[in-house]
Design an enzyme around this catalytic site. Structure first.
Site, PDB file in Angstrom:
ATOM      1  N   CYS A   7      41.747  19.248  33.405  1.00  0.00           N
ATOM      2  CA  CYS A   7      42.655  19.721  33.878  1.00  0.00           C
ATOM      3  C   CYS A   7      42.961  20.782  34.069  1.00  0.00           C
ATOM      4  CB  CYS A   7      43.192  18.711  33.053  1.00  0.00           C
ATOM      5  SG  CYS A   7      43.863  16.920  33.191  1.00  0.00           S
ATOM      6  N   HIS A  99      35.214  11.032  35.889  1.00  0.00           N
ATOM      7  CA  HIS A  99      34.685  12.221  36.737  1.00  0.00           C
ATOM      8  C   HIS A  99      32.844  10.930  37.198  1.00  0.00           C
ATOM      9  CE1 HIS A  99      33.128  13.140  32.929  1.00  0.00           C
ATOM     10  NE2 HIS A  99      31.881  13.494  33.664  1.00  0.00           N
TER      11      HIS A  99
END
Ligand code: 5GP
Ligand code: ZN
Length: 113
Positions: A7, A99
């Site tokens: 983030c 991811h």
């Protein structure tokens, strides 16, 4: 998530080598490449892992796979490539933000690890 490394990368608080970005995803080079090409595809929305994918947030996963097919072009990809998402500690997930690794440019063995 304020304490999430990826983030912070999306927010530009930690520098990264950007490959591609749109309103849903961010793609960048892995800091410790495991192959000549090693990109990470991440949703901008914080999703902790593949185990947290639901009908409400799964559109970004389809979008990531569409972009992988678009971006995995050229000489480094033409002999094949590998897509990996480690989920949980036993699989070696070190960053708890979903991811997908895109690896190319060498031969890969299977089963991995
Ligand atoms: P995992 O181990 O969770 O499947 O994958 C996390 C990946 O993030 C690893 O391949 C690691 O090298 C990469 N990584 C960790 N920290 C950073 C960072 O600060 N910048 C970049 N570009 N990659 C990172
Ligand atoms: Zn995050």
């Amino acid at each position: 998530m304020s304490d999430c490394l990826f983030c912070k990368i999306i927010a530009g608080e930690i520098p990264s080598k950007k490959v591609y970005e749109d309103d849903m995803i961010y793609v960048f080079e892995d800091i410790a490449p495991a192959a000549p090409v090693h990109y990470l595809f991440i949703p901008k929305e914080h999703i902790a892992s593949a185990a947290e994918v639901t009908p409400d947030n799964s559109a970004v996963v389809a979008h990531i796979f569409e972009k992988i097919a678009e971006l995995a072009k050229g000489p480094q990809f033409e002999n094949g490539y590998r897509i990996v998402s480690n989920c949980g500690d036993a699989a070696g997930q070190s960053v708890k933000h979903l991811h997908f690794h895109l690896l190319a440019g060498r031969e890969f063995t299977w089963p991995a690890g």
